[in-house]
Design an enzyme around this catalytic site. Structure first.
Site, short mmCIF file in Angstrom:
data_model
loop_
_atom_site.label_atom_id
_atom_site.label_comp_id
_atom_site.label_asym_id
_atom_site.label_seq_id
_atom_site.Cartn_x
_atom_site.Cartn_y
_atom_site.Cartn_z
N CYS B 108 -18.13 26.89 -18.77
CA CYS B 108 -16.76 26.94 -18.74
C CYS B 108 -16.20 26.91 -20.11
O CYS B 108 -16.84 26.15 -21.02
CB CYS B 108 -16.06 26.23 -17.64
SG CYS B 108 -16.05 24.68 -17.75
N CYS B 111 -16.54 23.22 -21.60
CA CYS B 111 -17.58 22.95 -22.22
C CYS B 111 -17.22 23.12 -23.59
O CYS B 111 -18.08 22.23 -24.75
CB CYS B 111 -18.78 23.61 -21.66
SG CYS B 111 -19.29 23.51 -20.01
N ASP B 513 -49.49 44.75 -15.75
CA ASP B 513 -50.62 43.47 -15.88
C ASP B 513 -50.46 42.89 -14.67
O ASP B 513 -49.69 43.08 -13.96
CB ASP B 513 -50.07 42.75 -17.03
CG ASP B 513 -50.68 41.41 -17.16
OD1 ASP B 513 -51.95 41.36 -17.11
OD2 ASP B 513 -50.37 40.46 -17.49
N ASP B 701 -46.55 40.47 -19.51
CA ASP B 701 -45.78 39.14 -19.84
C ASP B 701 -46.63 38.34 -21.21
O ASP B 701 -46.10 37.40 -21.70
CB ASP B 701 -45.74 38.25 -18.65
CG ASP B 701 -46.86 37.70 -18.10
OD1 ASP B 701 -47.85 38.42 -18.32
OD2 ASP B 701 -47.18 36.42 -17.82
N ASP B 705 -50.93 41.00 -23.71
CA ASP B 705 -50.23 42.40 -23.25
C ASP B 705 -49.45 42.78 -24.45
O ASP B 705 -49.11 44.07 -24.46
CB ASP B 705 -49.22 42.24 -22.11
CG ASP B 705 -49.92 41.66 -20.76
OD1 ASP B 705 -51.13 42.04 -20.71
OD2 ASP B 705 -49.45 40.83 -20.25
#
Lengths: 61, 807
Positions: B108, B111, B513, B701, B705
């Protein structure tokens, strides 16, 4: 309608100013963050930096 | 508030406070409970720097704070290295330096306030500004007085994480691009408004009668206003059209420039002569509409790019090098052959080499797709990029950089990327035909009028070019893509390359995969077989007690099943074999059956004793047999079924063992699968499909791959996957929800449908308008209205994608 010969050049000048203002705003980064400043203005920055006495913050919660 | 501390939520992060926790922080005179030491430290740091107002301003609870471990602090110190800083720091005069940071944990506006106040108060920090929309910060500091790592550490102290990124690479480019686009838009917008105002006066004057001098004056002013719009805002169309022509292509910008340039030239000619039609209103409006469409498209592209950038950490991988017994943390690039490196459990292997001391199980799933960890003993090969699971290993580096297995895969990736077969974008293909047809037609019209009425030939030919103004045609694709990309991003599917959506809609094969993509990539308890009166839960508790300090995936799976286990004593681990320990006075062993047999001097042979199972036994014999499996992700079955219903051929290519792949394939109803595939094998399979005319979409991933992801026409990487996979994919599934894949395919097909509708509409409009213009019936005001309506129809049609994406 002769007044138009005066009014239209004036509108051109105003438009030139509008473009200049717009370009200045872009250059100075006013469109970089469109959300942050709206919140920033609500947060006080002038509080004393030392931890304050609890009495001052009764209103909180 | 002070009394019943136990039932409360953590004041900092809002998570429930465990009953055993006693972390209190005094905030403005009241004592507040915290859930953990991390939150306590952060709250204390905030209080100590006098920024307690943060708790008053914030509108969201902060994320739970994590303590930085010493290794992480050592890694932060690496950011101080001059050679590394060169890539992301700009040096100014007098020792001040500037860099951009990505801030994680901002929820927010408070911060932002907290970070700015806290960091600006550090001595030596000259400037610190946070951009709330992008979660980026710019910091300038005096290198004599403070180090970059100190600033990063200070940000960690208040519970956020910052890491520098290379602003020169993208952020700067984005900002310049955005500013230039806004400037062009501003000039075009203001110019358009003025010209339009004058145009209304001129149209009214046609009807009501207007003084010839005034009319001429208004025409000259219109021209004056259009000149900057054409020369400044419209310049980008002309330059890119010129680039297209030089490459002998007919892109979308060619008809655009032809229309703008033609209409402008005709209008200037008419103004100078004092008679004939002017099209200044159409020209400016056209320019503005197109620029606005491209601006929105650029915004979507930048947002996707920024999100993708957050996945990339600049910090080089580091390793612990041993020099005469002293441990030193160095970047992997500093390693050379012959170096001795210590790899702790949980760390990744920095380079290719051999084990010299210790033995442990190593997770190679990211590199090979193998779901089970492999045992590595002294003398065994270690491959860079794999993860050490169990116990510390000492290795000797054999090869670094270019010669490692990892770089071989990267090279394969580069080649695959270069040879990637493309699918021409629909709009570009249509544009080519459109422009060619238009030019032929215009020439025909000019020739006919030249034969019959040479005086009007020029004016009519130009009105043909203006009326067929391809505004709707060129807005058709960007408007649809922008709306669809936005809708998908909200779902957590990030589109990082422009062509991805269109290509995905054309896909005929979808290749998955296994490990980490269809499955979660970690082991979970599958079944328990007990041999004595001791029941399942009791066995699990003993097993979990024995596995307590281990990082092995099987250990973690057991601990997850029995969180509250007794304490084990006299622990003795034999890597690759198992663990021995005393629980409640009895001696137990857990591990491979041979190892358990040694303890009970019995010969229990257990059927199906594989790498993914362990046996628990005591001195009297075996007690239980635990089997583990890498579970499928939630929704995997539904996803595959729905994809098949959408007409896609689903295939499975995995580096894992045959039986593991086979069982996944049969559970999910996938007919075609290939096990034990190396990256080259996967790529070969895709090439084979592609040469048969298939459009392949790949989902993966791991590092192994990456070449296939790059080689497929369109590819998606899982959000939790490796950086290499992210970088080579066209889309990233940030949500990690497989069903979103189906949404992505559906959205992409709807996008293509909308693009087609838009193109069809634009063509129909042109086909109707063209004959009217060819016979000389179209007045400029009709052209202006027709053009803006057709553009509006196209944009509204594209916006439908946005609404549907939400549901």
């Amino acid at each position: 309608m002769d007044i138009l010969y005066l009014l239209i050049p004036i509108s051109l000048i105003i438009m030139g100013i509008a473009i200049w203002v717009f370009l200045w705003a872009i250059r100075s980064g006013q469109f970089e963050d469109l959300e942050g400043p709206a919140h920033q203005i609500l947060m006080d920055d002038d509080d004393p930096r030392i931890p304050r006495k609890p009495k001052l913050n009764e209103d909180k919660e | 508030m002070n009394g019943s501390v136990q039932q409360e939520d953590c004041y900092h992060c809002g998570l429930p406070v465990p009953a055993s926790a006693h972390y209190l922080v005094d905030i403005e005179g009241e004592s507040h409970p915290m859930c953990c030491r991390g939150c306590q430290a952060v709250a204390q740091a905030i209080v100590d720097s006098g920024l307690t107002d943060f708790y008053r301003y914030r509108t969201e609870k902060s994320p739970q704070a994590k303590d930085l471990v010493p290794e992480q602090l050592e890694e932060l110190a690496l950011y101080n290295r001059e050679d590394l800083q060169k890539s992301f720091v700009t040096e100014q005069s007098d020792d001040s330096r500037e860099t951009s940071l990505i801030l994680e944990g901002i929820v927010c506006a408070a911060c932002v306030w907290l970070n700015e106040r806290h960091v600006r108060a550090l001595p030596g920090v000259q400037e610190f500004a946070v951009n709330y929309s992008t979660h980026r910060a710019r910091v300038r500091w005096d290198n004599e007085r403070i180090r970059l790592s100190d600033i990063l550490e200070a940000i960690s102290a208040i519970g956020y994480h910052a890491h520098p990124f290379d602003p020169g690479r993208q952020e700067q480019i984005y900002r310049d691009e955005r500013r230039a686009a806004m400037r062009r838009l501003a000039v075009a917008g203001l110019g358009m408004m003025q010209v339009m105002m004058l145009a209304v006066a001129l149209y009214a004057g046609e009807h009501e009668g207007m003084d010839a001098g005034l009319k001429n004056f208004l025409r000259w002013v219109s021209m004056l206003l259009t000149v900057p719009v054409i020369l400044y805002s419209g310049k980008s169309f002309f330059t890119s059209a010129w680039r297209d022509l030089r490459r002998h292509q007919l892109g979308m910008d060619v008809p655009v420039s032809l229309a703008i340039g033609g209409a402008f030239a005709a209008s200037v000619w008419a103004t100078l002569r004092g008679s004939g039609e002017i099209y200044f209103d159409s020209v400016t409006m056209f320019t503005f509409f197109l620029l606005a469409g491209r601006f929105l498209e650029m915004g979507a592209r930048h947002r996707a790019g920024q999100a993708a950038e957050e996945l990339v950490k600049l910090l080089p991988a580091t390793a612990s090098r041993l020099n005469d017994g002293n441990e030193e943390r160095v970047p992997v690039t500093d390693l050379g052959p012959g170096d001795a490196v210590l790899i702790r459990p949980g760390e990744s292997v920095p380079a290719d080499g051999r084990v010299t001391e210790g033995s442990s199980s190593v997770d190679e799933s990211l590199l090979t797709g193998e779901s089970l960890p492999q045992l590595r003993k002294p003398g065994d090969l270690l491959v860079g990029g794999t993860v050490n699971n169990e116990s510390p290993l000492l290795m000797q580096v054999d090869s670094v950089g270019e010669e490692t297995v990892l770089s071989a895969i990267v090279r394969l990736l580069d080649r695959a990327q270069m040879e990637k077969p493309g699918i021409a974008r629909l709009a570009d293909r249509v544009a080519g035909w459109f422009v060619a047809g238009l030019l032929v037609l215009a020439a025909g019209v000019a020739w006919w009028w030249w034969q019959h009425e040479p005086a009007h030939a020029f004016a009519v030919t130009l009105s043909v070019l203006v009326v067929t103004c391809p505004c709707a045609l060129s807005l058709a694709t960007p408007a649809a893509l922008t709306a669809a990309t936005g809708a998908l991003t909200r779902l957590g599917v990030l589109t990082t390359r422009g062509h991805a959506l269109e290509t995905l809609a054309h896909a005929t094969h979808m290749i998955f995969d296994k490990t980490g993509t269809l499955t979660e990539g970690r082991l979970r308890l599958d079944s328990v077989e007990t041999f004595t009166t001791l029941d399942r839960n009791e066995c699990l508790r003993i097993a979990a007690a024995l596995e307590q300090g281990s990082e092995h995936p099987i250990a973690r799976a057991l601990i997850a099943e029995a969180p509250e286990s007794p304490r084990a004593e006299a622990m003795l681990a034999s890597p690759g074999q198992g663990i021995e320990g005393v629980v409640n006075g009895d001696r137990y062993r857990i591990g491979v059956s041979a190892y358990v047999n040694e303890l009970c001097m019995d010969d229990v042979s257990i059927s199906g004793d594989t790498l993914s199972s362990v046996v628990l036994g005591n001195e009297n014999g075996a007690l239980a047999h635990f089997c583990f499996a890498d579970h499928l992700r939630a929704g995997a079955e539904v996803t595959i079924r729905q994809l098949q219903q959408l007409g896609l051929e689903v295939e499975l290519l995995s580096g894992d063992e045959l039986n593991a792949v086979q069982s996944v394939a049969s559970t999910l109803g996938i007919d075609r699968f290939q096990a034990r595939s190396r990256p080259e094998d996967k790529l070969a399979r895709i090439r084979e499909l592609q040469s048969a005319g298939a459009v392949v979409a790949m989902i993966g991933d791991g590092v192994n791959d990456a070449p296939v992801l790059a080689g497929a026409q369109v590819s998606l990487a899982m959000g939790g996957g490796t950086q290499l996979a992210h970088a080579s994919a066209d889309m990233v599934l940030l949500s990690e929800q497989l069903p979103h894949l189906v949404d992505a395919v559906r959205t992409s097909r709807r996008t293509l449908a909308v693009i087609r509708q838009n193109l069809a509409w634009a063509l129909v409009y042109n086909i109707v308008a063209l004959p009217l213009a060819a016979v000389g019936w179209v007045a400029p005001w009709m052209a202006a209205i027709g053009m803006s309506t057709s553009s509006l129809v196209v944009v509204l049609n594209a916006l439908r994608l946005r609404n549907k994406g939400n549901s």
